[in-house]
Design a protein around this motif. Structure first.
Motif, mmCIF file in Angstrom:
data_model
loop_
_atom_site.group_PDB
_atom_site.id
_atom_site.type_symbol
_atom_site.label_atom_id
_atom_site.label_comp_id
_atom_site.label_asym_id
_atom_site.label_seq_id
_atom_site.Cartn_x
_atom_site.Cartn_y
_atom_site.Cartn_z
ATOM 1 N N VAL A 59 0.856 -1.211 0.033
ATOM 2 C CA VAL A 59 0.003 0.134 -0.139
ATOM 3 C C VAL A 59 0.947 1.208 -0.013
ATOM 4 O O VAL A 59 1.928 1.204 0.266
ATOM 5 N N VAL A 60 0.289 2.429 -0.362
ATOM 6 C CA VAL A 60 1.109 3.501 -0.666
ATOM 7 C C VAL A 60 0.511 4.490 0.782
ATOM 8 O O VAL A 60 -0.643 4.384 1.160
ATOM 9 N N GLN A 85 -3.506 5.784 1.542
ATOM 10 C CA GLN A 85 -4.475 4.869 0.864
ATOM 11 C C GLN A 85 -5.489 4.465 1.995
ATOM 12 O O GLN A 85 -5.169 3.876 3.091
ATOM 13 N N LEU A 126 -7.636 1.730 3.800
ATOM 14 C CA LEU A 126 -7.587 0.611 3.907
ATOM 15 C C LEU A 126 -8.961 -0.234 4.305
ATOM 16 O O LEU A 126 -9.375 -1.023 3.672
ATOM 17 N N LYS A 167 -6.573 4.993 6.982
ATOM 18 C CA LYS A 167 -5.514 5.066 6.045
ATOM 19 C C LYS A 167 -4.244 4.966 6.392
ATOM 20 O O LYS A 167 -3.663 4.854 7.734
#
Length: 350
Positions: free
Chosen positions: A72-73, A76, A78, A162
């Motif tokens: 993930v970045v 992002q 979740l 996030k």
């Protein structure tokens, strides 16, 4: 008649004491050997910087879009919670701010008219002061409404979990439909590319390993995939059940195949040098100190000697001081001996 006294004297004579038989014992001859036996342990790969993410508010999970192992970045989304209540609170806060702003506009217009009239002498000071007070009250009401609106926006934002940094998901947590509490662990995120090999190490192994050793780590199912590392962290307290200490080994340039959660084997060599090991059964105590029975090879008698123990193993003990090469140490029958007692070594002639 003279034979009678002699016969009586002979009957009263005591026999000579019998010489005690040497006590049979087992013994070993002390020898020094080179240390350096490798220690092998099984562990696992973990991230060196791992965070547990959770919601700040309670709610029901609407969507969980991540899975274990997913990259993930930062920023992002979740996991999402159902946000109807928070959105309703946001709309109420927006309406409250609009009302406060309208009241402020009205209060300002009234104040400005009173300010003009008092300058021309057409109103009283009391009416002017009341208009000024109403304006200040309206301004404070707008500030309070803006704060409530910001809090409502934050609550809506709290319904989205996030990623705080780029990384890899190591645990996905509750799925859609589950009710979660504030602060509950939802997602476990490995936030960096660095990896540790984590081992559960017994206390006696920690004592024997040299300081700052270089440790070879390889995949248990693929021994050709290897990496080197050094101890980065040792748990200050033992596991209450296993009585082992968690040791984290920071890996240097680990290969991509060493993925998070993989089973690995670590190997480290103990400090080298000549050591003396004897069977654990040879050890006894004298004056509250470890001791052994030494056999004199000429007289076959025993004497007790205190020794310093470097470390204990299940079947052997390593002696740091008190013994020398060639000395004979009793290994069986130590509890029935006393100083100066003659012994017979089993396996030798009496």
């Amino acid at each position: 008649m003279a034979a009678v006294p002699l016969l009586l004297a002979g009957c009263g004579a005591e026999p000579e004491a019998a010489t005690p038989e040497p006590r049979p014992v087992r013994a070993v001859t002390v020898e020094k050997r080179e240390a350096g036996t490798p220690i092998t342990l099984t562990g696992r790969i973990e991230a060196d910087d791992e965070a547990i993410l959770g919601f700040r508010i309670a709610g029901r999970v609407l969507e969980n879009s991540v899975s274990r192992g997913q990259r993930v970045v930062a920023g992002q989304v979740l996991v999402r919670l159902e946000s109807q209540n928070e959105m309703n609170a946001l709309r109420v806060a927006q309406a409250g701010l609009a009302t406060a702003q309208a009241q402020l506009t009205q209060a300002r217009n009234h104040y400005e008219r009173q300010e003009t009239l008092i300058g021309q002498g057409w109103t009283t000071r009391a009416i002017y002061d009341q208009a000024e007070k109403a304006r200040r009250t309206a301004e404070q009401a707008v500030e309070a409404a803006e704060a409530e609106l910001k809090a409502a926006h934050d609550l809506v934002g709290f319904t989205e979990l996030k990623a705080d940094a780029p990384g890899t998901v190591t645990d996905a947590g509750p799925g859609a439909g589950e009710v979660v509490q504030a602060g509950q662990a939802i997602v476990r995120l490995a936030r960096k590319d660095g990896r540790d090999a984590v081992f559960d190490v017994p206390a006696n192994v920690l004592r024997t390993v040299p300081g700052d050793p270089e440790i070879s780590v390889f995949l248990t199912e693929a021994p050709t995939v290897t990496a080197m590392g050094r101890v980065r962290e040792v748990a200050p307290q033992a596991d209450p059940v296993m009585r082992t200490f968690e040791v984290k080994v920071g890996l240097t340039d680990p290969p991509e195949a060493m993925r998070l959660g993989a089973t690995v084997t670590g190997r480290v060599t103990m400090a080298s040098g000549a050591i003396i090991e004897i069977p654990a059964s040879a050890l006894t105590r004298s004056e509250q100190q470890p001791a052994v029975w030494i056999v004199d090879p000429e007289t076959r008698t025993v004497s007790m000697r205190n020794v310093d123990v470097l470390r204990f193993e299940p079947a052997t003990v390593t002696i740091s001081q008190g013994l020398d090469t060639g000395e004979v140490v009793v290994t069986a029958g130590v509890q029935a001996l006393h100083p100066g007692q003659e012994v017979r070594l089993l396996g030798s002639s009496p």
